[in-house]
Write a protein that holds these residues in place. Structure first.
Motif, PDB file in Angstrom:
ATOM      1  N   LEU A  67      59.248  80.862  80.114  1.00 51.27           N
ATOM      2  CA  LEU A  67      59.956  80.569  78.665  1.00 51.27           C
ATOM      3  C   LEU A  67      59.807  79.268  77.603  1.00 51.27           C
ATOM      4  O   LEU A  67      59.956  78.502  78.074  1.00 51.27           O
ATOM      5  N   ARG A  68      59.097  79.147  77.031  1.00 51.53           N
ATOM      6  CA  ARG A  68      59.228  78.287  75.741  1.00 51.53           C
ATOM      7  C   ARG A  68      59.583  78.593  74.249  1.00 51.53           C
ATOM      8  O   ARG A  68      59.137  79.690  73.447  1.00 51.53           O
ATOM      9  N   PRO A  69      60.105  77.335  73.702  1.00 54.00           N
ATOM     10  CA  PRO A  69      59.931  78.104  72.477  1.00 54.00           C
ATOM     11  C   PRO A  69      58.646  78.500  71.379  1.00 54.00           C
ATOM     12  O   PRO A  69      57.796  77.075  71.810  1.00 54.00           O
ATOM     13  N   LYS A  70      58.514  78.827  70.287  1.00 56.40           N
ATOM     14  CA  LYS A  70      58.002  78.930  69.398  1.00 56.40           C
ATOM     15  C   LYS A  70      57.407  77.779  68.685  1.00 56.40           C
ATOM     16  O   LYS A  70      59.094  77.455  67.931  1.00 56.40           O
ATOM     17  N   ARG A  71      56.780  77.469  68.414  1.00 54.10           N
ATOM     18  CA  ARG A  71      56.388  75.803  67.733  1.00 54.10           C
ATOM     19  C   ARG A  71      56.479  76.412  66.214  1.00 54.10           C
ATOM     20  O   ARG A  71      56.045  76.574  65.406  1.00 54.10           O
ATOM     21  N   ALA A  72      57.053  74.992  65.698  1.00 52.86           N
ATOM     22  CA  ALA A  72      57.563  75.276  63.897  1.00 52.86           C
ATOM     23  C   ALA A  72      57.031  75.414  63.344  1.00 52.86           C
ATOM     24  O   ALA A  72      55.987  74.127  63.512  1.00 52.86           O
ATOM     25  N   ARG A  73      56.287  75.847  62.226  1.00 50.62           N
ATOM     26  CA  ARG A  73      55.215  75.813  61.592  1.00 50.62           C
ATOM     27  C   ARG A  73      55.897  74.909  60.225  1.00 50.62           C
ATOM     28  O   ARG A  73      57.043  76.139  59.532  1.00 50.62           O
ATOM     29  N   ILE A  74      55.644  73.991  59.515  1.00 48.19           N
ATOM     30  CA  ILE A  74      56.265  73.811  58.299  1.00 48.19           C
ATOM     31  C   ILE A  74      55.252  73.328  57.025  1.00 48.19           C
ATOM     32  O   ILE A  74      53.753  73.240  57.061  1.00 48.19           O
ATOM     33  N   ARG A  75      56.052  74.519  56.155  1.00 52.22           N
ATOM     34  CA  ARG A  75      54.768  74.555  55.185  1.00 52.22           C
ATOM     35  C   ARG A  75      55.077  73.985  53.472  1.00 52.22           C
ATOM     36  O   ARG A  75      56.580  73.786  53.889  1.00 52.22           O
ATOM     37  N   GLY A  76      53.996  73.682  53.258  1.00 52.99           N
ATOM     38  CA  GLY A  76      54.974  72.787  51.910  1.00 52.99           C
ATOM     39  C   GLY A  76      55.353  73.942  50.830  1.00 52.99           C
ATOM     40  O   GLY A  76      55.047  74.994  51.152  1.00 52.99           O
ATOM     41  N   VAL A  77      55.854  73.455  49.844  1.00 55.11           N
ATOM     42  CA  VAL A  77      57.298  74.691  49.064  1.00 55.11           C
ATOM     43  C   VAL A  77      56.450  75.058  47.996  1.00 55.11           C
ATOM     44  O   VAL A  77      55.961  73.855  46.922  1.00 55.11           O
ATOM     45  N   ASP A  78      56.269  76.233  47.272  1.00 59.44           N
ATOM     46  CA  ASP A  78      55.346  76.424  46.222  1.00 59.44           C
ATOM     47  C   ASP A  78      56.597  75.914  44.954  1.00 59.44           C
ATOM     48  O   ASP A  78      57.936  76.038  44.657  1.00 59.44           O
ATOM     49  N   ARG A  79      55.784  74.903  44.259  1.00 65.98           N
ATOM     50  CA  ARG A  79      56.702  74.469  42.707  1.00 65.98           C
ATOM     51  C   ARG A  79      55.931  74.755  41.880  1.00 65.98           C
ATOM     52  O   ARG A  79      55.249  74.348  41.212  1.00 65.98           O
ATOM     53  N   SER A  80      56.808  76.641  40.953  1.00 66.81           N
ATOM     54  CA  SER A  80      56.491  76.556  40.035  1.00 66.81           C
ATOM     55  C   SER A  80      56.982  76.932  38.556  1.00 66.81           C
ATOM     56  O   SER A  80      58.251  76.382  39.014  1.00 66.81           O
TER      57      SER A  80
END
Length: 116
Positions: free
Chosen positions: A103-116
């Protein structure tokens, strides 16, 4: 590996078994044996667990209370002193953390926010 030892101090219980319910009850008996302690020192001796104790005081307490050292001091194993060795994983690698297993948590992936 040798176990780490600690102790329980049972002076208050032994005094109660002998009908001595006040810490100052020890003062005259100690003075008879040539040991002069203040009331606060006797209080700390009875209420707290001593880290350092004069052998003369210990022998006087044994004589006053007519008990053995086993009655006053109970050796115990120190809490958390014995640690289990870490086990290697099946592939020979060392485990990241103990006790989690599969039982291991999934690593969080932080992605950039699109600013359009």
């Amino acid at each position: 590996m040798a176990a780490k030892l600690d102790y329980h101090w049972h002076l208050r219980k032994v005094m109660a078994d002998r009908g001595m319910f006040s810490t100052t009850d020890l003062l005259p008996s100690l003075k008879e044996r040539g040991i002069t302690l203040s009331t606060s020192q006797v209080y700390r001796l009875v209420v707290e667990r001593p880290e350092r104790l004069s052998l003369k005081i210990l022998m006087a307490l044994l004589d006053i209370l007519d008990c053995t050292m086993d009655d006053l001091i109970e050796p115990i194993e120190a809490a958390g002193a014995v640690k289990k060795p870490k086990k290697a994983a099946a592939d020979g690698s060392a485990p990241d953390e103990e006790g989690l297993g599969e039982l291991r948590p999934k690593r969080a992936r932080i992605r950039g926010v699109d600013r359009s």
